[in-house]
Design a protein around this motif. Sequence first.
Motif, short mmCIF file in Angstrom:
data_model
loop_
_atom_site.label_atom_id
_atom_site.label_comp_id
_atom_site.label_asym_id
_atom_site.label_seq_id
_atom_site.Cartn_x
_atom_site.Cartn_y
_atom_site.Cartn_z
N ASP A 54 -23.43 22.83 -10.29
CA ASP A 54 -23.31 23.28 -11.50
C ASP A 54 -22.89 24.85 -11.38
O ASP A 54 -22.70 25.56 -12.34
CB ASP A 54 -24.62 23.44 -12.42
CG ASP A 54 -24.86 21.98 -12.97
OD1 ASP A 54 -23.89 21.22 -13.07
OD2 ASP A 54 -26.06 21.71 -13.51
N GLY A 55 -22.99 25.11 -9.94
CA GLY A 55 -22.40 26.59 -9.66
C GLY A 55 -23.41 27.60 -10.02
O GLY A 55 -23.31 28.64 -9.84
N LEU A 56 -24.68 27.23 -9.95
CA LEU A 56 -25.85 28.18 -10.27
C LEU A 56 -26.68 28.58 -8.87
O LEU A 56 -27.01 29.59 -8.90
CB LEU A 56 -26.96 27.30 -11.02
CG LEU A 56 -26.39 26.89 -12.44
CD1 LEU A 56 -27.40 25.94 -13.36
CD2 LEU A 56 -25.81 28.06 -13.39
N ILE A 57 -26.23 28.01 -7.84
CA ILE A 57 -26.65 28.50 -6.64
C ILE A 57 -25.37 28.51 -5.65
O ILE A 57 -24.50 27.72 -5.79
CB ILE A 57 -27.85 27.74 -5.97
CG1 ILE A 57 -27.57 26.11 -5.78
CG2 ILE A 57 -29.00 27.80 -6.85
CD1 ILE A 57 -28.63 25.52 -5.19
N GLU A 58 -25.48 29.36 -4.73
CA GLU A 58 -24.15 29.62 -4.04
C GLU A 58 -24.38 28.50 -2.72
O GLU A 58 -23.20 28.32 -2.07
CB GLU A 58 -24.01 30.90 -3.14
CG GLU A 58 -23.66 31.72 -4.54
CD GLU A 58 -23.57 33.38 -4.09
OE1 GLU A 58 -23.57 33.67 -2.88
OE2 GLU A 58 -23.51 34.21 -5.01
N SER A 59 -25.35 28.31 -2.16
CA SER A 59 -25.72 27.56 -1.03
C SER A 59 -26.27 26.25 -1.22
O SER A 59 -27.04 25.93 -2.09
CB SER A 59 -26.70 28.31 0.19
OG SER A 59 -27.02 27.49 1.02
N PRO A 60 -25.47 24.95 -0.75
CA PRO A 60 -26.16 23.80 -1.02
C PRO A 60 -27.26 23.39 -0.70
O PRO A 60 -28.12 22.44 -0.80
CB PRO A 60 -25.08 22.90 -0.39
CG PRO A 60 -24.36 23.48 0.69
CD PRO A 60 -24.58 24.87 0.30
N LYS A 61 -27.97 24.19 0.12
CA LYS A 61 -29.45 23.92 0.85
C LYS A 61 -30.21 25.20 0.66
O LYS A 61 -29.92 26.14 0.78
CB LYS A 61 -29.18 23.54 2.33
CG LYS A 61 -28.34 22.43 2.48
CD LYS A 61 -29.18 21.16 2.18
CE LYS A 61 -28.25 19.79 2.13
NZ LYS A 61 -28.89 18.83 1.26
N PHE A 62 -31.50 24.87 0.21
CA PHE A 62 -32.42 25.73 0.52
C PHE A 62 -32.84 26.33 1.96
O PHE A 62 -32.81 25.68 2.88
CB PHE A 62 -33.90 25.34 -0.17
CG PHE A 62 -33.81 24.74 -1.74
CD1 PHE A 62 -32.53 25.12 -2.42
CD2 PHE A 62 -34.86 24.03 -2.22
CE1 PHE A 62 -32.51 24.82 -3.81
CE2 PHE A 62 -34.74 23.55 -3.57
CZ PHE A 62 -33.70 23.94 -4.09
N LEU A 63 -33.17 27.78 1.87
CA LEU A 63 -33.44 28.27 3.10
C LEU A 63 -34.52 28.00 3.73
O LEU A 63 -34.92 28.17 4.74
CB LEU A 63 -32.94 29.80 2.96
CG LEU A 63 -31.37 30.07 2.65
CD1 LEU A 63 -31.31 31.50 2.37
CD2 LEU A 63 -30.42 29.40 3.82
N GLY A 64 -35.55 28.00 2.95
CA GLY A 64 -36.89 27.92 3.13
C GLY A 64 -37.52 26.63 3.37
O GLY A 64 -36.58 25.53 3.45
N GLN A 65 -38.98 26.39 3.64
CA GLN A 65 -39.24 25.18 4.08
C GLN A 65 -40.21 24.78 2.98
O GLN A 65 -41.04 25.53 2.69
CB GLN A 65 -39.86 25.09 5.47
CG GLN A 65 -40.82 24.03 5.84
CD GLN A 65 -41.49 24.29 7.39
OE1 GLN A 65 -41.67 25.36 7.62
NE2 GLN A 65 -41.69 23.46 8.10
#
Length: 106
Positions: A54-65
């Motif tokens: 939907d284009g609401l986040i720039e990266s396809p993966k979360f950075l945290g754990q």
Amino acid sequence: MVRIAVLGCGTMGLKIAGNFAYYGHVVKIFDSDLKQLDSACERIHHDEDQLYRDGLIESPKFLGQILCLNRLEDAVKDVEFVFECVIENMEIKQSLIESKQIALDV
């Protein structure tokens, strides 16, 4: 990086956990319902994919754990913030908070 516990992995709990994980924080999710807990990672990844499409986040993966835990003591150990996201039932909430206080005292 902040260490966070989210108590309850319903819709609200998973949205909170995903948001913090997206920004690189370590999130421990606790739920006493093992069925809900077992599906938590799958539901978070589904949200992650949908937000990206939907284009609401720039990266396809979360950075945290994100860690899914079935022991309250493990979930609240060494965290800086605790978010209570259980069902709107005062008896359940009181029991959880009392258990959390005992877990923090240990």
